[in-house]
Design a protein around this motif. Structure first.
Motif, PDB file in Angstrom:
ATOM      1  N   ALA A  87      -5.587  13.970 -22.069  1.00  0.00           N
ATOM      2  CA  ALA A  87      -4.514  14.682 -21.382  1.00  0.00           C
ATOM      3  C   ALA A  87      -3.302  13.779 -21.183  1.00  0.00           C
ATOM      4  O   ALA A  87      -3.423  12.561 -20.986  1.00  0.00           O
ATOM      5  N   SER A  88      -2.113  14.369 -21.232  1.00  0.00           N
ATOM      6  CA  SER A  88      -0.886  13.609 -21.012  1.00  0.00           C
ATOM      7  C   SER A  88      -0.776  13.215 -19.543  1.00  0.00           C
ATOM      8  O   SER A  88      -1.280  13.909 -18.649  1.00  0.00           O
ATOM      9  N   VAL A  89      -0.094  12.102 -19.300  1.00  0.00           N
ATOM     10  CA  VAL A  89      -0.014  11.507 -17.962  1.00  0.00           C
ATOM     11  C   VAL A  89       1.448  11.241 -17.628  1.00  0.00           C
ATOM     12  O   VAL A  89       2.213  10.795 -18.484  1.00  0.00           O
ATOM     13  N   VAL A  90       1.824  11.501 -16.370  1.00  0.00           N
ATOM     14  CA  VAL A  90       3.139  11.110 -15.876  1.00  0.00           C
ATOM     15  C   VAL A  90       2.936  10.078 -14.771  1.00  0.00           C
ATOM     16  O   VAL A  90       2.215  10.333 -13.797  1.00  0.00           O
ATOM     17  N   ILE A  91       3.551   8.917 -14.946  1.00  0.00           N
ATOM     18  CA  ILE A  91       3.487   7.845 -13.953  1.00  0.00           C
ATOM     19  C   ILE A  91       4.809   7.841 -13.194  1.00  0.00           C
ATOM     20  O   ILE A  91       5.867   7.620 -13.790  1.00  0.00           O
ATOM     21  N   GLU A  92       4.759   8.088 -11.905  1.00  0.00           N
ATOM     22  CA  GLU A  92       5.957   8.125 -11.071  1.00  0.00           C
ATOM     23  C   GLU A  92       5.996   6.907 -10.172  1.00  0.00           C
ATOM     24  O   GLU A  92       4.964   6.477  -9.652  1.00  0.00           O
ATOM     25  N   GLY A  93       7.160   6.363  -9.972  1.00  0.00           N
ATOM     26  CA  GLY A  93       7.306   5.205  -9.110  1.00  0.00           C
ATOM     27  C   GLY A  93       8.705   4.650  -9.183  1.00  0.00           C
ATOM     28  O   GLY A  93       9.437   4.892 -10.149  1.00  0.00           O
ATOM     29  N   GLU A  94       9.083   3.901  -8.175  1.00  0.00           N
ATOM     30  CA  GLU A  94      10.407   3.298  -8.141  1.00  0.00           C
ATOM     31  C   GLU A  94      10.558   2.274  -9.249  1.00  0.00           C
ATOM     32  O   GLU A  94       9.575   1.791  -9.816  1.00  0.00           O
ATOM     33  N   SER A  95      11.799   1.938  -9.542  1.00  0.00           N
ATOM     34  CA  SER A  95      12.072   0.927 -10.554  1.00  0.00           C
ATOM     35  C   SER A  95      11.453  -0.408 -10.147  1.00  0.00           C
ATOM     36  O   SER A  95      11.551  -0.829  -8.990  1.00  0.00           O
ATOM     37  N   GLY A  96      10.781  -1.042 -11.124  1.00  0.00           N
ATOM     38  CA  GLY A  96      10.201  -2.356 -10.871  1.00  0.00           C
ATOM     39  C   GLY A  96       8.791  -2.337 -10.331  1.00  0.00           C
ATOM     40  O   GLY A  96       8.237  -3.387 -10.013  1.00  0.00           O
TER      41      GLY A  96
END
Length: 638
Positions: A339-348
């Protein structure tokens, strides 16, 4: 010695003749192919020619665009001098190597020597081909065809076993055509007897044989001559290789039994070694999984040697905080998922490191991992980068170019800053996710790819969907699984661990002894909010490594970090100089005012008794931008 195989190739009205002696000849774009094809529609290893006895087989090697004989897409078939094979815009036919067929027209006296040579060549060809082959299905077809060639049988069968059950059953006839439902075409009684036997089982006439006469399955199938040899590797029985003839009794004798036994011995060695390699790979994956679960230190190579981990065994990731432990658990559960994954998070925060860990700790580890930044290129260039282009598609396209998705075929495609894609590119990406198809710029040719997509973003994609700037259908296609990377301020207990880790890395890079952190420096690092997250922390440790030695004291830290700690604690105390105490109190007062009037700097300035412009200058001076809540639309007047 057999005649060389003469191959006539043609593309764009340019003809070429190649003469080769080998039992196996690979055609494709790869540098290691015996015949290299300068055709963009050819795969790296596209197809193979195999010589078994008097026959020449054409075998597709899982090519993307297929191998065609006339209007038929073929997998494995015998070809003759009259057949024209097509690969993309390239055609070829065989013209030499067929003189061996003249042996059948010679007298019985002169026929025996060519027959013996033919059998020897067939066995040698099988050995060489098995050594090159990786896919079990193609190896199975090769073995069955060779068994028919060696014994002049009507049909050939191969049954492979795993944990006592049939894992693969394949049958072909003398015309080199697949026989459907192999298990229904072979007697179960014969199969079980042959598997228990330590030598070939030879049945001259199954209908009248005392042991098998009256067996319902044998009479129903109309079996006459049967020869079956178990595939034994060390103390295990891996399967069965068998041939039969339904019309002729006594079709097989000791000579055929010895030949089939020799072929079965070669096959057993190949299959046994292949199974052992698979077992080793499974054990390695299982061991790595257990090590991750136990939080042991593991080292993995990614773009050269990667850092040893200090958290849950994922290479490149460091941290033992509850937030990171939660992340490791989520990663562990989705490692083997397509399954495709989206990784969310602030820069760095390390989104690419997480994507790499997901790839290199999974069964895709030996497959490509390809990275593309979707926010770094305009649409026209991004489309060419992702999907490739053909010669003449646009100015400067002087040759065909493979796209990033095609490079990632079979592996992982990491799309960074996916939230910055334009609407047009979102539409094209959606097609790849839905259909598994790409079309190079300037081409009408559709190419199929099988890629696991991992995307990363530092913006709220759900909010962009509500705004209408990100397609809702693409959002749900991409975010089958979502991972959130915590900012560093949410895992302060990892700051010192990360700092020590980076100090050691930077010291090793410049050949120095790693520095240590004083208690005051640790306190200051943990107090700071790190708006640039892990990237900012690493840069700070790099600066400290390059500019100093021995223990790191608080005064060596960047002014922003020192001032932030002072602002958090208020007045640093009478032991500090008056300007330092005044600065600390001023920062505290500004933060209090901003907290009371979030999103309205004009009102915050009025609370402080200064102008809005003066407040903005102080916020910038003290580096307090990261301390504010997201700004609302300010009033134009008080």
């Amino acid at each position: 010695m057999r005649n060389p195989l003469e191959i006539h190739l043609e593309r764009d009205q340019i003809q070429q003749v190649v003469s080769l002696d080998g039992d196996t000849i690979t055609l494709g774009r790869g540098l290691d192919c015996e015949i290299r094809l300068d055709d963009p529609l050819a795969s790296r290893h596209h197809c193979r020619l195999e010589r078994l006895g008097k026959d020449v087989f054409l075998v597709d090697l899982g090519s993307r665009n297929g191998t065609w004989l006339g209007n038929e897409k073929v997998d494995r078939v015998v070809i003759t001098a009259s057949d024209v094979v097509r690969i993309g815009s390239t055609t070829f036919r065989i013209a030499g190597g067929l003189a061996d067929r003249l042996a059948s027209m010679e007298s019985t006296q002169t026929q025996e020597i060519p027959r013996e040579q033919d059998l020897l060549h067939t066995l040698l060809a099988v050995g060489r081909t098995l050594d090159q082959e990786e896919r079990m299905e193609r190896s199975a077809a090769l073995l069955v065809d060779a068994a028919i060639t060696l014994t002049r049988a009507e049909r050939g069968f191969l049954f492979l076993l795993e944990d006592g059950r049939t894992s693969l059953a394949l049958a072909r006839n003398f015309a080199r055509e697949p026989v459907p439902t192999p298990e229904a075409k072979f007697s179960r009684t014969l199969l079980e007897k042959a598997l228990k036997s330590k030598k070939p089982v030879l049945v001259q006439d199954a209908a009248t044989d005392g042991e098998f006469a009256g067996v319902e399955s044998i009479s129903d199938l109309g079996l006459r001559s049967v020869l079956a040899v178990p595939l034994r590797y060390r103390s295990s029985v891996l399967g069965l290789l068998a041939v039969d003839h339904r019309l002729t009794a006594a079709a097989f004798h000791d000579r055929e039994a010895n030949l089939l036994g020799g072929l079965a011995g070669m096959a057993a060695v190949y299959l046994g070694a292949s199974q052992e390699r698979n077992q080793v790979r499974k054990l390695k994956r299982k061991n790595a999984r257990l090590q991750r679960q136990l939080g042991k230190r593991v080292s993995t190579e990614v773009r050269g040697p990667m850092e040893t981990t200090t958290g849950a065994g994922f290479a490149g990731l460091v941290g033992t905080s509850p937030a990171m432990q939660k992340l490791y658990g989520e990663m562990e559960r989705i490692l083997e998922s397509h399954a495709s994954v989206v990784i969310e998070g602030e820069s760095g925060t390390g989104k690419e490191l997480v994507a790499r860990a997901l790839h290199f700790h999974s069964h895709w580890a030996d497959k490509p991992f390809v990275v593309e930044n979707c926010g770094a290129l305009p649409d026209t260039l991004l489309e060419s980068e992702l999907f490739g282009h053909v010669k003449g598609a646009f100015t400067g396209a002087n040759r065909d170019r493979k796209g990033r998705f095609e490079e990632a075929d079979g592996g992982t495609m990491f799309l960074d800053e996916v939230g910055e894609m334009s609407s047009a590119m979102q539409s094209r990406l959606l097609r790849v996710l839905q259909e598994g198809e790409i079309r190079p710029v300037g081409s009408n040719e559709i190419k199929r790819v099988e890629v696991r997509v991992i995307a990363a973003t530092n913006v709220d994609l759900a909010a962009k969907v509500k705004e209408g700037s990100f397609r809702e259908d693409l959002f749900y296609r991409l975010k089958v699984i979502g991972l959130r990377l915590p900012p560093l301020r949410e895992r302060r207990e990892d700051v010192v661990l990360l700092a020590d880790h980076f100090l050691a890395l930077e010291a090793a890079e410049v050949g120095k002894e790693p520095r240590t952190l004083s208690a005051e420096a640790k306190h200051a690092l943990e107090a700071y909010d790190w708006p640039g997250n892990v990237r900012e922390l690493r840069n700070e440790m790099r600066r400290l490594t390059l500019l100093g030695e021995h223990e790191v004291v608080r005064s060596e830290l960047s002014p922003t970090i020192q001032e932030f700690e002072q602002a958090e604690t208020g007045d640093p105390g009478p032991s500090h100089p008056l300007p330092e105490r005044v600065r600390a109190l001023e920062i505290r007062a500004i933060l209090d005012a901003l907290e009371k009037e979030p999103g309205n700097r004009s009102r915050a300035a009025k609370l402080l008794g200064i102008t809005r412009f003066a407040l903005l200058r102080k916020i910038e001076k003290y580096g307090l931008l990261h301390q504010e809540e997201p700004m609302k639309k300010e009033e134009t007047s008080d």
